[in-house]
Design an enzyme around this catalytic site. Structure first.
Site, PDB file in Angstrom:
ATOM      1  N   TYR A 146       0.982  -0.963  -0.202  1.00 41.83           N
ATOM      2  CA  TYR A 146      -0.162  -0.021   0.021  1.00 41.83           C
ATOM      3  C   TYR A 146       0.948   1.349   0.197  1.00 41.83           C
ATOM      4  O   TYR A 146       2.022   1.343  -0.542  1.00 41.83           O
ATOM      5  CB  TYR A 146      -1.060  -0.047   1.188  1.00 41.83           C
TER       6      TYR A 146
ATOM      7  N   LYS B 122     -20.946 -19.832  -9.415  1.00 49.11           N
ATOM      8  CA  LYS B 122     -20.206 -19.413 -10.663  1.00 49.11           C
ATOM      9  C   LYS B 122     -18.801 -19.279 -10.644  1.00 49.11           C
ATOM     10  O   LYS B 122     -17.831 -19.668 -11.060  1.00 49.11           O
ATOM     11  CB  LYS B 122     -20.684 -18.540 -11.460  1.00 49.11           C
TER      12      LYS B 122
END
Length: 457
Positions: free
Chosen positions: A113, A168
């Site tokens: 970060y 899915k």
């Protein structure tokens, strides 16, 4: 009652008298009620009572209630609690985000970060193509739905569609190591759906459209393919078509017929039916007739909808008319993507010798596969409890693996044909028989073969 697989599996916690013989009485009661015992575990035993967990399968939710009542009626048994194992599996959802890099200390944080991440962002700003290399984009797919045509359940909305889209995404990860995420849109307006997908597209390497009703799905796919530089794939259309063509290729190998010579009847002119017909024609089938509720689609019929006009123009070269039973006469192949029970088993006798029947309506097919098997040479369905399950998971993970690896911007008909051929030829000549025309979804070679075929390598 016929018991089915674990989608209707329950676990009952029983409090019983301290007599292990009761376990046998419970198993007998479940069998008499039509259930199938899959596990019995004694969780606790004392001089006062036994605590027993019994897991069994039933044919549906109502049957599960019947089985529970039968167990509760056994002398000395009290059903303390019943858990539906499918609902338990979905508690908290089925997918999660996990970090690929360690975040153990300030040093790790400063690179993953700020401030280190700023350098990477500026590098992408200066060289936009590096987003594929320096972010998850190159291995990420958006699974997009509006909840308008979920499984066989209909227009149940985006929230109710979420478990299916999660599933899915889990399949993408399991079979192709692709990070997919469900995007369930709270709109069924075509313009809004197209714009929403365009706005999120920079974060994804591909778009998998899912469970969007026809004819809206056709326009959405067409417009997104024109506006985006990443592949757009409607699985209900093209995934289904790939697996159907693969299965048909092998079924015809079994009955020793050629694609170019067979007559095919397709029941259902929606999204799946249209895509199946398109791919069959591209593969060399010359005689396809599509039947919907009103009968055979024909270019001579001026009452057809615009979508069906286009479909009729490409099919029915003999201009046959009539209902499904009439059109089936002399046909070599029936492919159903329509509704339960529309094909009477005895009609198959009117088809050509060595008929092939694919009854793919889910969860209840156009004809009972066991009944169809009495008359047809090869039978397939969408169900997992019969041989020859035609399942889209054979196609879409490998298709997207190949698309992402090739950094493709479009999905072509040639890619779909190559994918179907790859799936078909995972089944070797010495394995092929009327009850094995399509590989298992767990066959490790399937996604690899499909991905290689889509890449063209």
């Amino acid at each position: 009652m016929a018991a089915t697989p674990s989608s209707y599996s329950i676990t009952m916690r029983l409090h019983t008298a301290p007599d292990h013989g009761i376990v046998g009485a419970v198993a007998t009661a479940i069998a008499h009620a039509g259930g199938i015992v899959t596990a019995i575990d004694v969780a606790e035993s004392s001089h006062e009572r036994l605590v027993v967990d019994v897991t069994c399968s039933a044919s549906d939710a109502d049957h599960a209630t019947v089985v529970e009542a039968a167990v509760d009626a056994v002398d000395g048994v009290k059903v303390y609690k019943t858990s539906d194992r499918t609902f338990l599996l979905h508690l908290g959802g089925k997918i999660e985000v996990a970090s690929k890099v360690p975040l153990r200390n300030r040093d790790d944080l400063s690179m993953a970060y700020t401030p280190g991440v700023g350098r990477v962002s500026m590098a992408i700003a200066e060289h936009p193509e590096d987003v594929w290399r320096l972010t998850t984009k190159g291995n990420t797919v958006a699974v997009v739905t509006d909840g308008s045509a979920v499984l066989g359940l209909g227009n149940i909305g985006p929230g109710a569609a979420m478990p299916v889209m999660e599933g899915k995404a889990a399949l993408f990860k399991r079979f192709a190591n692709i990070d997919a995420w469900p995007i369930c849109l709270d709109t069924q307006d075509t313009d809004e759906i197209v714009r929403a997908v365009e706005l999120i597209a920079p974060g994804f390497g591909g778009i998998n459209l899912e469970d969007i009703a026809a004819p809206r799905c056709f326009e959405i796919e067409r417009r997104l393919r024109a506006s985006l530089d990443i592949p757009v794939f409607h699985d209900d259309q093209h995934g289904t078509a790939i697996v159907v063509l693969a299965a048909l290729t092998n079924a015809l190998r079994v009955v020793k017929k050629e694609l170019s010579a067979v007559r095919v009847v397709v029941s259902g002119g929606g999204a799946a039916g249209t895509a199946i017909v398109t791919l069959l024609l591209a593969a060399g089938v010359t005689d396809v007739v599509v039947v919907d509720r009103a009968g055979a689609l024909s270019a001579d019929d001026d009452t057809l909808s615009p979508v069906h006009v286009e479909l009729a123009a490409a099919t029915n070269p003999r201009r046959v008319t009539g209902d499904l039973h009439t059109v089936l006469s002399g046909a070599d192949v029936f492919i159903g993507v329509s509704a339960p029970g529309v094909l009477k088993p005895e009609w198959i006798q009117d088809m050509a010798p060595d008929a092939v029947v694919f009854a793919l309506a889910n969860p209840d097919p156009e004809v009972d596969p066991a009944e169809a098997d009495k008359y047809a040479a090869v039978v397939a369905s969408g169900r997992s409890d019969y041989p020859n399950q035609i399942n889209n998971v054979l196609a879409f993970p490998g298709v997207f693996r190949g698309l992402l690896d090739a950094r493709a911007s479009q999905v072509s008909i040639d890619m779909l044909l190559r994918a179907a051929d790859a799936i078909a030829h995972v089944v070797k000549d010495d394995e092929l028989n009327p009850n094995f025309i399509i590989p298992s979804v767990f066959h490790p070679d399937v996604p690899k073969a499909v991905a290689a075929a889509v890449r063209g390598s």
